[in-house]
Design a protein around this motif. Structure first.
Motif, PDB file in Angstrom:
ATOM      1  N   ILE A 150      39.523  37.970  29.297  1.00 58.55           N
ATOM      2  CA  ILE A 150      39.636  37.395  30.635  1.00 58.55           C
ATOM      3  C   ILE A 150      41.103  37.434  31.049  1.00 58.55           C
ATOM      4  CG2 ILE A 150      39.357  35.290  32.010  1.00 58.55           C
ATOM      5  CD1 ILE A 150      37.066  34.506  30.123  1.00 58.55           C
ATOM      6  N   PRO A 151      41.440  38.171  32.103  1.00 59.80           N
ATOM      7  CA  PRO A 151      42.845  38.233  32.539  1.00 59.80           C
ATOM      8  C   PRO A 151      43.311  36.848  33.008  1.00 59.80           C
ATOM      9  CG  PRO A 151      41.547  39.982  33.548  1.00 59.80           C
ATOM     10  CD  PRO A 151      40.574  39.033  32.923  1.00 59.80           C
ATOM     11  N   TYR A 152      44.438  36.402  32.496  1.00 58.75           N
ATOM     12  CA  TYR A 152      44.950  35.083  32.866  1.00 58.75           C
ATOM     13  C   TYR A 152      46.461  35.116  32.911  1.00 58.75           C
ATOM     14  CZ  TYR A 152      46.380  34.387  28.001  1.00 58.75           C
ATOM     15  OH  TYR A 152      47.000  34.511  26.782  1.00 58.75           O
ATOM     16  N   LEU A 197      46.676  27.437  32.230  1.00 57.16           N
ATOM     17  CA  LEU A 197      46.151  28.803  32.120  1.00 57.16           C
ATOM     18  C   LEU A 197      45.213  29.025  33.300  1.00 57.16           C
ATOM     19  CD1 LEU A 197      45.240  28.812  28.297  1.00 57.16           C
ATOM     20  CD2 LEU A 197      47.435  29.343  29.377  1.00 57.16           C
ATOM     21  N   PHE A 198      45.410  30.137  34.030  1.00 57.75           N
ATOM     22  CA  PHE A 198      44.624  30.348  35.245  1.00 57.75           C
ATOM     23  C   PHE A 198      44.322  31.821  35.459  1.00 57.75           C
ATOM     24  CE2 PHE A 198      49.082  30.544  36.299  1.00 57.75           C
ATOM     25  CZ  PHE A 198      49.200  31.576  37.223  1.00 57.75           C
ATOM     26  N   LEU A 231      41.739  27.623  34.014  1.00 56.68           N
ATOM     27  CA  LEU A 231      40.861  27.883  32.874  1.00 56.68           C
ATOM     28  C   LEU A 231      41.132  26.961  31.697  1.00 56.68           C
ATOM     29  CD1 LEU A 231      41.204  31.770  33.001  1.00 56.68           C
ATOM     30  CD2 LEU A 231      39.270  30.419  33.826  1.00 56.68           C
ATOM     31  N   GLY A 232      42.341  26.470  31.599  1.00 55.45           N
ATOM     32  CA  GLY A 232      42.696  25.590  30.491  1.00 55.45           C
ATOM     33  C   GLY A 232      43.976  24.844  30.785  1.00 55.45           C
ATOM     34  N   ILE A 233      44.059  23.618  30.284  1.00 52.26           N
ATOM     35  CA  ILE A 233      45.264  22.802  30.441  1.00 52.26           C
ATOM     36  C   ILE A 233      45.629  22.249  29.075  1.00 52.26           C
ATOM     37  CG2 ILE A 233      46.320  20.828  31.604  1.00 52.26           C
ATOM     38  CD1 ILE A 233      44.175  21.117  33.774  1.00 52.26           C
ATOM     39  N   HIS A 234      46.884  22.394  28.702  1.00 45.58           N
ATOM     40  CA  HIS A 234      47.342  21.969  27.379  1.00 45.58           C
ATOM     41  C   HIS A 234      48.642  21.195  27.543  1.00 45.58           C
ATOM     42  CE1 HIS A 234      44.317  24.677  25.738  1.00 45.58           C
ATOM     43  NE2 HIS A 234      44.704  25.522  26.677  1.00 45.58           N
ATOM     44  N   CYS A 235      48.659  19.986  26.985  1.00 46.88           N
ATOM     45  CA  CYS A 235      49.808  19.109  27.163  1.00 46.88           C
ATOM     46  C   CYS A 235      50.279  18.579  25.813  1.00 46.88           C
ATOM     47  CB  CYS A 235      49.422  17.945  28.087  1.00 46.88           C
ATOM     48  SG  CYS A 235      50.834  16.987  28.672  1.00 46.88           S
TER      49      CYS A 235
END
Length: 463
Positions: free
Chosen positions: A369-371, A397-398, A406-410
């Protein structure tokens, strides 16, 4: 008039059991809850989430005090003993028990203390601490008995220097050096807590890297900061034996290494609390971890018996257990649609803490998946500089074409709070989940939340 004592009987008063009982009571059902401990709250309140997070909070406060130069004018650096930390945790536990006891009282839910075991699908025999047996009947039963630390048979957990994540809360001294075996969420959290009060920690990880389910960059950051705290991390190691005596503990590894310390904390796996339930009487089987199998309505293979929380396995989080308990109660009263809890944010209370929701870079790459990536570093935020919480980052990530998140990381201070802003946007339908929300919304300044705007702009600049 029902032929049973109760419409619903719940086994266990942890998050899953509590929410199941309250949900049923709010819908007019007669409910009783069976709890094997003297006080309500389950392992979450007494042995897991609440005490460990209370310990962590105090350690974090001490670290901040000791690291900020202005406090040197007040006095010398402060060191905390482990028993002092536990006294704070016990205060929090007491308040939690008091609050949860009121929930049951206000909602007319009977709490029965003792160990429950099935006689048949509708009858539970409850054995109290005096050995007296009281049989209670119910139309439907929710099993929410939770889990406990896995204990290998070849390790002597009765020795005063050998602990698991339950018994560590009974430790009465402050060891100079501690071995933590198992680098899952619990092991990493305790490694950061103990190293934060100056204890030397050896963290033994049976896998290739810490918390492999995390985004690689976040896992790497955790490794770096644990080492910065003084933790010695050993990857790809399996125990061979544990020897404990009056002088200390020796952990023999299959690689030939011998690690020595004052105490050992075993944090490798958990087992469902099902062995005393007499599940054979109703034809229920458990897997090798003692967990019961349920469908996406939290119904077991026995029509009137449901399960929720740690006793059914993944994700084994208090946050998920609350929702699973409500869903199980809804299914039990015949509701056709219930929420199957499968989109739970990760909250890991290490120092610094970690939280994530959605896909990782590795998952997106493997799925082709291109991100693109947008980052904001806490050291560059005004709020981070003011508070001194400069360690950490927010990572978005989008999709390149639609800007769908698509994803969030903290990673860093208050990560578990910050993640919910992005989670709310990701849940939006009809094109509402897009990076553009963060660049077209005004955030309070200075806040940690404005890291979303910074990360979004950073990501858009890469296109």
């Amino acid at each position: 008039m029902s032929k049973y004592d109760y419409d619903m009987l719940v086994l266990g008063s942890g998050p899953a059991g509590e929410s199941a009982a309250l949900n049923a009571a709010k819908h007019g059902q007669s409910v009783a809850i069976v709890e094997s401990l003297p006080l309500v709250g389950g392992a979450c309140t007494h042995r897991g989430t609440i005490p460990s997070k209370a310990l962590r909070h105090m350690v974090r406060q001490a670290i901040r005090f000791n690291e900020m130069p202005i406090f040197r004018e007040i006095g010398d650096p402060r060191t905390l003993t482990y028993p002092k930390l536990l006294s704070h945790a016990k205060d929090v536990i007491s308040r939690q028990v008091s609050m949860r006891s009121r929930f049951y009282y206000r909602n007319g839910i009977r709490v029965i203390n003792g160990r429950g075991r099935f006689e048949d699908a509708h009858s539970i025999a409850v054995v109290n601490e005096d050995g007296q047996v009281d049989t209670v009947t119910a139309d439907r039963v929710v099993i929410a008995t939770g889990s406990r630390p896995y204990r290998p048979a070849d390790i002597d957990f009765d020795h005063p220097r050998v602990y698991d994540s339950d018994t560590i809360l009974d430790m009465t001294n402050t060891p100079r050096k501690l071995i933590v075996y198992g680098a899952g969420v619990i092991g990493c959290e305790y490694a950061s807590i103990f190293s934060g009060i100056g204890i030397k920690v050896e963290l033994v990880n049976t896998r290739d890297r810490l918390l492999e389910f995390l985004d690689d960059e976040i896992s790497d950051a955790l490794s770096y900061h644990l080492r910065h705290l003084g933790v010695m991390i050993r990857h790809r190691e399996i125990y061979k034996s544990v020897e404990a005596d009056d002088a200390g503990v020796t952990l023999q590894l299959q690689s030939g290494k011998r690690l020595q310390a004052d105490a050992l904390l075993w944090c490798n796996g958990r087992s469902g609390n099902t062995e005393d339930l007499n599940l054979g009487a109703v034809g229920l089987e458990v897997d090798h971890r003692g967990q019961i199998v349920v469908d996406d309505h939290y119904q077991s293979t026995v029509d009137n018996i449901f399960g929720a929380g740690d006793v059914i396995g993944w994700p084994s989080l208090a946050s998920a257990a609350y929702d699973q308990g409500r869903a199980a109660a809804a299914s039990a009263r015949g509701k056709e649609q219930c929420r199957f809890v499968d989109d739970v944010p990760t909250g890991i209370y290490t120092i610094p803490e970690i939280s994530s929701v959605g896909k990782t870079e590795r998952e997106l790459t493997e799925a082709r998946i291109p991100y693109e990536v947008g980052r904001a570093f806490f050291k560059d935020t005004a709020r981070g500089q003011i508070s001194g919480e400069t360690v950490g980052m927010l990572k978005l990530l989008f999709r390149v074409d639609t800007l769908e998140i698509l994803g969030i990381h903290c990673f860093g201070a208050e990560a578990a709070e910050i993640i919910h802003i992005g989670q709310a946007i990701m849940k939006q339908k009809n094109g509402g989940n897009t990076l553009r929300y963060f660049v077209s919304t005004t955030f309070n300044y200075p806040t940690m939340a404005e890291a979303y705007r910074t990360a979004a702009l950073n990501g858009l600049n890469r296109l």
